[in-house]
Each structure stands twice: as structure tokens, then as C-alpha cells.
Write an enzyme that holds these catalytic residues in place. Structure first.
Site, PDB file in Angstrom:
ATOM      1  N   CYS A 152       0.787  -1.237   0.000  1.00 59.34           N
ATOM      2  CA  CYS A 152       0.000   0.000   0.000  1.00 59.34           C
ATOM      3  C   CYS A 152       0.826   1.298   0.000  1.00 59.34           C
ATOM      4  CB  CYS A 152      -1.032   0.003   1.125  1.00 59.34           C
ATOM      5  SG  CYS A 152      -0.553  -0.828   2.624  1.00 59.34           S
TER       6      CYS A 152
ATOM      7  N   ARG B 154       7.742 -10.646   5.599  1.00 64.30           N
ATOM      8  CA  ARG B 154       7.364 -10.318   6.972  1.00 64.30           C
ATOM      9  C   ARG B 154       8.126 -11.233   7.918  1.00 64.30           C
ATOM     10  NH1 ARG B 154       0.748  -9.643   6.195  1.00 64.30           N
ATOM     11  NH2 ARG B 154       0.918  -8.072   4.544  1.00 64.30           N
TER      12      ARG B 154
ATOM     13  N   GLN C 239       0.685 -11.552  -2.699  1.00 64.04           N
ATOM     14  CA  GLN C 239      -0.765 -11.464  -2.525  1.00 64.04           C
ATOM     15  C   GLN C 239      -1.429 -11.060  -3.830  1.00 64.04           C
ATOM     16  OE1 GLN C 239      -1.145  -8.494   0.578  1.00 64.04           O
ATOM     17  NE2 GLN C 239      -1.300 -10.053   2.165  1.00 64.04           N
TER      18      GLN C 239
ATOM     19  N   ASP D 252      -3.040  -8.629  -4.430  1.00 58.35           N
ATOM     20  CA  ASP D 252      -3.244  -7.378  -3.704  1.00 58.35           C
ATOM     21  C   ASP D 252      -3.705  -6.277  -4.659  1.00 58.35           C
ATOM     22  OD1 ASP D 252      -3.203  -5.710  -1.540  1.00 58.35           O
ATOM     23  OD2 ASP D 252      -1.038  -5.372  -1.564  1.00 58.35           O
TER      24      ASP D 252
ATOM     25  N   HIS E   2      -5.324  -1.939  -4.654  1.00 54.22           N
ATOM     26  CA  HIS E   2      -5.783  -0.736  -3.957  1.00 54.22           C
ATOM     27  C   HIS E   2      -6.607   0.101  -4.911  1.00 54.22           C
ATOM     28  CE1 HIS E   2      -2.297  -2.074  -1.596  1.00 54.22           C
ATOM     29  NE2 HIS E   2      -3.062  -1.707  -0.582  1.00 54.22           N
TER      30      HIS E   2
ATOM     31  N   LYS F 124     -12.378  -3.094   8.456  1.00 55.48           N
ATOM     32  CA  LYS F 124     -12.330  -4.043   7.342  1.00 55.48           C
ATOM     33  C   LYS F 124     -13.502  -5.007   7.367  1.00 55.48           C
ATOM     34  CE  LYS F 124      -9.330  -7.300   9.819  1.00 55.48           C
ATOM     35  NZ  LYS F 124      -8.229  -8.264   9.693  1.00 55.48           N
TER      36      LYS F 124
ATOM     37  N   HIS G 237      -8.285  -1.036   0.375  1.00 58.79           N
ATOM     38  CA  HIS G 237      -7.338  -2.143   0.256  1.00 58.79           C
ATOM     39  C   HIS G 237      -8.156  -3.419   0.079  1.00 58.79           C
ATOM     40  CE1 HIS G 237      -4.113   0.221   2.582  1.00 58.79           C
ATOM     41  NE2 HIS G 237      -5.226   0.923   2.753  1.00 58.79           N
TER      42      HIS G 237
END
Length: 638
Positions: A335, A364, A382, A384, A386, A466, A512
Site C-alpha cells: 500500500c 514479513r 498477494q 493485492d 488498492h 475491514k 485495500h
């Protein structure tokens, strides 16, 4: 002594003397209920059956086959196990022993490790303690009294726990025979209530989950209210063991781990087919739902993470390094980098919404104690994305995401997902008013979409509330997969803007979202869900050609090459085994389509088709088979 009125769940009432013990109420209703009872609910609060009631109250007797009763049984059995361990290993120090879903565990500080034979001895001792029918008594001590008691017992870990409790708090302990443990309760009234249990496994675990602390020995176990329920659960565990993604990954040669890159999976050529298949599927959806894919760096100056808030909120989970005089961090999420892409150009309201997707690798630093195959790793990617949009576009965008989530879940046969709305956590960035606004918007979108949802207070991300989607796999285990997060914080911290219709500058909102989530974790979850039986479109090897004899070898090679030429993933089994052995091996390898060819098929220019779980489908021309399978692959049929 005056009487009190007890109201039962069916709203009937009974009178008892003041100070009546809850178990006596159960006995008055019936001997079977008293036999099955493990706890009581008094005016909504669960308590021990030995609890005395002094006032009028609503009372419900809790049995071991209820969810609340099962949890009481689990926790009580953890204490029984700890008592058995102390009897057999007097020098062992006890730590904590919580109930978890259908199981319990207890961590012990011992010299060495527990063996399988030790578990057998501990379980036998537990049965002995159960048969002795020791009364389980609750006592309340002051903090000072509790400290002295556990110091005298040499239980250093319990002392550490007590030292973190406020001075004026009363502390409850439970005793059974000569064993005493620190606990809030409630517990069953006696050890004889604990009968149908099984110790399952042992492993290492750090005290408080911190790898800098002492390595403890953990014992897992389970308990149920009946022998039948225990046997059913043990059968379920056997099924789950066969579906364990770590076991299947090795058997099917999909992935492995190496100590030189801890918790970072290596995907073999077969595993890469599945992994890339997941990515390709999501990319097809991106075209349908209007996403643009970007590629962003993996390493950023730590100033980025300070601006985004990750430095304060997430630094313990980041890999950092110094290069020259600057500190850098490997990205744990995309992000902040996406905000830099957004800022690269000036945008007007006509450009919004912008849907930015990224399969970039993330890192991570997960602690050793929580790592678990593909489901908890240190290196991942991911699906992922946005979405940068205006305030007015939020509802439409999230509704489209609900549609996208549903389509993905249907493809992978995750049926009847449940939905949760998670609100502001204790540690959160940004103005509370922005949080309240974001939570209100998500709540309204969910209600307008007619989705039933549960609110989880305080479980939101540190930058926004979320919506999470939970699914049940083939063994009815719960997994949180898709997530949609509404963020007013990062746009503020990075001063994002667009030119509104009236020419003024306005702040966009950031959504997100990930649907599969971590591709590694989804790979593991889905592998267990399908048991390694991948649908044809995702299977590493889609077809295997099995020649019956050497005489059909040349024709088998021709068939295999023809199918490869049109894009199928084909294996030729040219070993000298008999056809029955080849079929069995293909079944063990979970290959979807087997093409058996002999002299007869060679002469006719056909293949004999066998489908896994469906059996023989007869002879076909290769072209006919190709059309049939291509249709199945294009539709991503399961």
C-alpha cells in the site's frame, strides 16, 4: 432461611432455600441432567456447579455436549493433564493451558522432551486420576497469598503471571487432590466428569511465543462428553492428517522448505504451475473488473514506512537493513508504494476510481513459533489491489468487490461464506472521526447488500476498518480469506489529492483488498480443501499417457506430443510396469485424466479415457478428447 425463585430456560420456576448449590438444581430437574452437567449459567454468567445462589436468578444447566460445556471440559482436562504430568515428572514447571477449538494444550518447562511413550504414561495417569473422582475446588486468594503459594510450590511461571495482576485483585485457584493451578474457571465439579479424552501430540513452544524466551514442551489433547463424539473427532483428525498440505506438498512434489531460507517456500515446477494458475485466474478477473496491474519496488528507504505508520505499528515484523548511511526495509505490504505511484501524476475526478493491482513479493518477519507450512511464511505474494476513489464511489466499488469475491469462492467451491466487520483496534492511526465515518460506510454497504455479518470490535487494521470473508473447507474448518479495508488514514498521511469537478483539490479514499490473500496461504488452504485433487485447469499434470506394452510405445509418444503441441500438460509413463501398476501410480499422483493406449487404440487412432473418480469413459479420437477437455479448462470447471 427464606426461599429464592429460580427461573429455568423454559420459563418455569422452582423455589429453593437461599444458598442452594447449582448442582442441586440440576438434580431436582432429573438425574440424567445432573449426570451430564459440567457447569451452570446464572443470569448470563457461566460458573461452577458448586456455585451457591443467594438471590432470585435465571439458571441454565450446561451440559458437556454444548459449545460452552465443551470448552469447560477442554479446560478442565488440561488441568487433569497437568496434574498427571506433575505426578510423573515432579520437576516439571507448569505454564499455561488454554482451550482451543476442539482441543486443549498445556506448556511445561522440563529437562528434555516428551516422547510418545511419555504421552501414553501421562494419558494412563489421567485415567487413574479421573477414576479417583477428586473434587475440584475453587479458592480465592489475595495477590499476596497467591504469590506466596506459588513461590512455595516453585512454579516460577505462575509467579510471573501473578506479578502482572493488580495488587488489589482477588485471584482464583483450583485444586484437585494435591494439585493446585491458577485459573479463572469454571471447571467441572470432579475429575470423574472427565472420561473421554485423548492426548494427540507434543511439540516445542516458546514461553509467551517469544523466541528469546525458554523453549517449553507443549502437549495437545482433546476431550468430549461421549465416547462416540471422541471417536468421530479422532476419525476427523485422521482425515485432516491425510489432507495436511505439508504432507500433500511432499507427496505430489509441489513445494519444499530449506534451512538456508527459513519459512520461505520453494515451489517446484509442478507447484509453480498451480501458483501461476492462481495468478493467471486473478489476472483474467482483473480484465473483467477493470484493474490495472503495476510493479513496485521491494526495498524502500525507512522514511516511507515512517510516513505510512508501519515503522511504529509494524516494525517488529519487518526485515530492515543499513546501506551506507541510510536504513531500508523490505516491504511487508504494497500500500505505501502504491501511494507513490498514485502521486506520480496529477489526477482529476474523471480518473477515479483507479484500481491498482500488484503481485509483488512481500516479506514479513514472523516469529518461529507461529510459522506453519505455507499458511504462515516469511516470503509471500498477494493478489493485492488498492482502489483510489471518491467518497461517493465507495459503495459501488465495495459492492463490485462482493461480486468478485463470490465469483472466486464459487470457482474454488468455498460455499456459504460468513462475513465479519472489524472495527477500530486499540492501537490505531488517524482521527477517531475518520474511523467512525469509515465504519459507518462499511456497515451501510453491508446492510444494503443484504449480507448477514458479525461485528468484531477492535479487530480492524491499524489504518482502517475491514470486512473479512470466512469460508469452511471440505473438513468444515474455518479460514479467513478475502478482506476489504477502507482507509482514510494513508491518503491523509501521504497528502493524496485529485481535482474535483468544481476545480478544487479533494482527498481520495483508499480501499485495500485481497481475495485469495497470500497466494502461499491460499495454496495451502486450497490444497487441503481439494485434497490434492486439483481441477483440470489447475492441475500440474493434466493427462498421463499409459502404453499397455512396448508395441504401443511409439503411438503413445505420438499422442503425448500431439497433446503437448496444443497446450496440455502431459506426462508419458514409459516405464516397463504392467498397466495396472501404471494406473495405480497415476491415481496416487492424483492425475485427472489417464489415456490408456494399446495395439487396438494404435490401429484405430484412438485413446481409452479414464478419469479420476469417474472411471472408464470409453474410447475417443484425440481431437474429440481435446475439444472436450479444452471446454472444461476454459470454463474452469471443478
Amino acid at each position: 432461611m427464606s426461599d429464592i425463585t429460580i427461573t429455568l430456560p423454559d420459563q418455569s420456576t422452582r423455589s429453593f432455600a437461599t444458598g442452594v448449590v447449582s448442582l442441586e438444581i440440576a438434580k431436582s430437574i432429573g438425574p440424567r441432567l445432573a449426570k451430564d452437567a459440567v457447569a451452570v449459567r446464572i443470569d448470563g454468567e457461566i460458573a461452577d456447579l458448586t456455585k451457591e445462589i443467594d438471590n432470585d436468578a435465571h439458571v441454565e444447566i450446561i451440559t458437556g455436549d454444548s459449545p460452552e460445556g465443551h470448552e469447560v471440559l477442554l479446560h478442565s482436562t488440561a488441568h487433569l493433564m497437568a496434574q498427571a504430568v506433575k505426578a510423573l515428572f515432579p520437576d516439571a514447571k507448569v505454564t499455561i493451558g488454554p482451550a482451543i477449538e476442539n482441543r486443549f494444550y498445556y506448556d511445561f518447562d522440563i529437562a528434555g522432551t516428551f516422547s510418545d511413550k511419555d504421552l501414553e504414561k501421562i494419558e494412563a495417569k489421567m485415567h487413574e486420576l479421573s477414576d479417583n473422582d477428586y473434587e475440584i475446588k475453587r479458592m480465592e486468594l489475595s495477590r499476596k497469598e497467591a504469590l506466596k503459594k506459588f513461590k512455595d510450590m516453585g512454579e516460577d511461571y505462575k509467579v510471573e503471571i501473578i506479578e502482572q495482576i493488580a495488587d488489589d485483585d482477588m485471584i482464583s485457584v483450583y485444586g484437585q487432590d494435591d494439585f493446585v493451578d491458577l485459573c479463572r474457571g469454571p471447571h467441572v465439579p470432579s475429575t470423574r466428569k472427565i472420561k473421554h479424552f485423548k492426548l494427540l501430540s507434543t511439540s516445542g513452544a516458546y514461553w509467551r511465543g517469544d523466541e528469546n524466551n525458554t523453549m517449553l514442551q507443549r502437549i495437545y489433547g482433546t476431550v468430549f462428553s461421549s465416547k462416540k463424539s471422541l471417536e468421530e473427532y479422532l476419525h476427523y483428525l485422521e482425515k485432516a492428517k491425510k489432507r495436511d498440505h505439508r504432507k500433500l506438498g511432499k507427496e505430489l512434489d509441489l513445494f519444499f522448505f530449506h534451512q538456508l531460507s527459513p519459512a520461505s517456500p520453494f515451489f517446484t515446477d509442478k507447484g509453480a504451475v498451480v501458483y501461476n494458475g492462481l495468478v493467471g485466474y486473478m489476472r483474467d478477473l482483473y480484465k473483467k473488473y477493470g484493474y490495472d496491474e503495476v510493479i513496485s519496488p521491494q526495498i524502500f528507504d525507512m522514511e516511507l514506512w515512517k510516513q505510512s505508520g508501519h515503522y511504529d505499528m509494524f516494525i517488529d515484523h519487518m526485515f530492515s537493513m543499513e546501506m551506507g548511511e541510510r536504513e531500508f526495509g523490505l516491504k511487508p505490504m504494497n500500500c505505501p508504494g502504491h501511494t507513490l505511484i498514485y502521486c506520480h501524476a496529477l489526477h482529476s475526478y474523471r480518473d477515479l476510481p483507479m484500481r491498482m493491482a500488484d503481485f509483488g513479493r512481500l516479506h514479513r518477519f514472523e516469529k518461529t513459533g507461529v510459522l506453519s507450512g505455507l499458511t504462515r511464511v516469511r516470503s509471500m505474494s498477494q493478489d493485492d489491489a488498492h482502489i483510489f476513489c471518491t467518497l461517493d464511489q465507495i459503495g459501488v466499488e465495495i459492492s463490485a468487490l462482493f461480486e468478485m469475491v463470490q465469483e472466486v469462492f464459487e470457482t474454488f467451491e468455498f460455499n456459504n461464506p460468513t462475513v465479519a466487520l472489524s472495527t477500530r483496534p486499540e492501537k490505531a492511526l488517524g482521527d477517531v472521526k475518520l474511523w467512525d465515518k469509515a465504519e459507518e460506510i462499511l456497515n451501510d454497504v453491508l446492510e444494503k447488500s443484504n449480507l448477514n455479518f458479525t461485528v468484531y470490535e477492535g479487530d480492524g487494521a491499524f489504518y482502517g476498518p475491514k470486512i473479512d470473508f470466512h469460508v469452511k473447507d471440505a473438513l468444515q474448518r474455518d479460514h479467513q480469506l478475502a478482506t476489504i479495508q477502507l482507509d482514510f488514514v494513508l491518503p491523509e498521511r501521504f497528502k493524496l489529492k485529485y481535482i474535483a469537478e468544481d476545480g478544487s483539490e479533494a482527498r481520495p479514499v483508499m480501499i485495500h483488498r485481497a481475495i485469495l490473500g497470500s497466494l502461499e496461504r491460499f495454496f495451502g488452504v486450497y490444497l487441503e480443501h481439494c485434497g490434492g485433487d486439483f481441477p483440470l485447469w489447475l492441475a500440474p499434470i493434466q493427462l498421463t499417457v499409459l502404453p499397455v506394452s512396448d508395441k504401443a510405445q511409439e503411438y503413445a509418444e505420438t499422442v503425448a506430443q500431439e497433446l503437448k503441441a496444443v497446450g496440455f500438460r502431459v506426462q508419458l509413463d514409459d516405464k516397463a510396469d504392467k498397466i495396472g501398476a501404471k494406473i495405480r501410480q497415476a491415481e496416487l499422483s492424483k492425475i485427472n485424466v489417464m489415456l490408456i493406449v494399446g495395439e487396438k487404440e494404435a490401429a484405430a487412432g484412438t485413446v481409452s479415457v479414464r478419469r479420476r473418480h469417474k472411471g472408464d469413459l470409453g474410447s475417443m479420437q484425440v481431437k474429440e478428447l481435446t475439444e472436450l477437455l479444452n471446454d472444461e479448462i476454459q470454463n474452469r470447471s471443478s
